[in-house]
Write an enzyme that holds these catalytic residues in place. Sequence first.
Site, mmCIF file in Angstrom:
data_model
loop_
_atom_site.group_PDB
_atom_site.id
_atom_site.type_symbol
_atom_site.label_atom_id
_atom_site.label_comp_id
_atom_site.label_asym_id
_atom_site.label_seq_id
_atom_site.Cartn_x
_atom_site.Cartn_y
_atom_site.Cartn_z
ATOM 1 N N ASP A 44 0.898 -0.746 -0.053
ATOM 2 C CA ASP A 44 -0.134 0.004 -0.312
ATOM 3 C C ASP A 44 1.125 1.321 -0.197
ATOM 4 O O ASP A 44 0.542 2.181 -0.918
ATOM 5 C CB ASP A 44 -0.362 -0.005 0.917
ATOM 6 C CG ASP A 44 -1.822 1.440 0.909
ATOM 7 O OD1 ASP A 44 -2.929 1.327 0.668
ATOM 8 O OD2 ASP A 44 -1.084 2.228 2.231
ATOM 9 N N GLU A 116 -2.623 -5.375 -3.129
ATOM 10 C CA GLU A 116 -1.399 -4.069 -2.798
ATOM 11 C C GLU A 116 0.307 -5.565 -1.881
ATOM 12 O O GLU A 116 0.891 -5.256 -1.790
ATOM 13 C CB GLU A 116 -2.484 -3.905 -1.580
ATOM 14 C CG GLU A 116 -2.642 -2.976 -2.208
ATOM 15 C CD GLU A 116 -3.712 -2.038 -1.478
ATOM 16 O OE1 GLU A 116 -3.983 -0.755 -1.065
ATOM 17 O OE2 GLU A 116 -3.771 -2.517 0.093
#
Length: 229
Positions: A44, A116
């Site tokens: 992320d 992610e």
Amino acid sequence: MNQVQVIDPMQFAHRFRNAELAELALTHRSAGRPNNERLEYLGDAFLNCCVAELLFDRYAQASEGELTRMRAALVNGRALAEIARGIHLGEQLRLGPGEMKSGGHRRDSILADTFEALLGAVYLDAGFDAVRAVIGHHIEPRLAALTRSGKDAKTELQEWLQHRSLPLPDYALVSNSGSEHEPIFTVGCRLRVPELLEFFADAGSRRAAEQQAATKALQILKKPGSRAR
């Protein structure tokens, strides 16, 4: 639990040297420990950093607010889940029995988090330049269809036409060619503003081709002196 398969490097744009990292990235917390939560945290951070860099370089005149809205449109859960579906991550997830029964392999949040996590795994596998390249591979096609309002081109085109009480666009698949791993979709966008206008675009998915055709339409419609303004 379902068996983890090898990530297709042609679709994902990275060939893992350490297969265990890829397997860990595909392991949801419902499957127990170790799982992909720490990799998701790492991925992320890199995703937001690299997308911010892409936008900063691409839109030299955009304000901080415009850049923030565009980044949010590119890295939200729905957008990431669409990328994950495009590379068939749902078929490769390692889930616990409860998540498997409830259809977790189709859930946007799980797909987005897994994508992610894979980015975090790429960083550990090959470094920052590798993860930047993977992010660019998956984000650039969507970046081309994004407007500075933070809306995708199809949405902005529809709102532009509605505001002027003009008919909404028609999108049609013109052709589908290429290989199974590298398909090419040609889509046409037809407008009446009031004269008939058609715009065509090629992309690796029908959705991306529609967005690019809408982008071409907006560029013409918003051009100073356009009769449709």
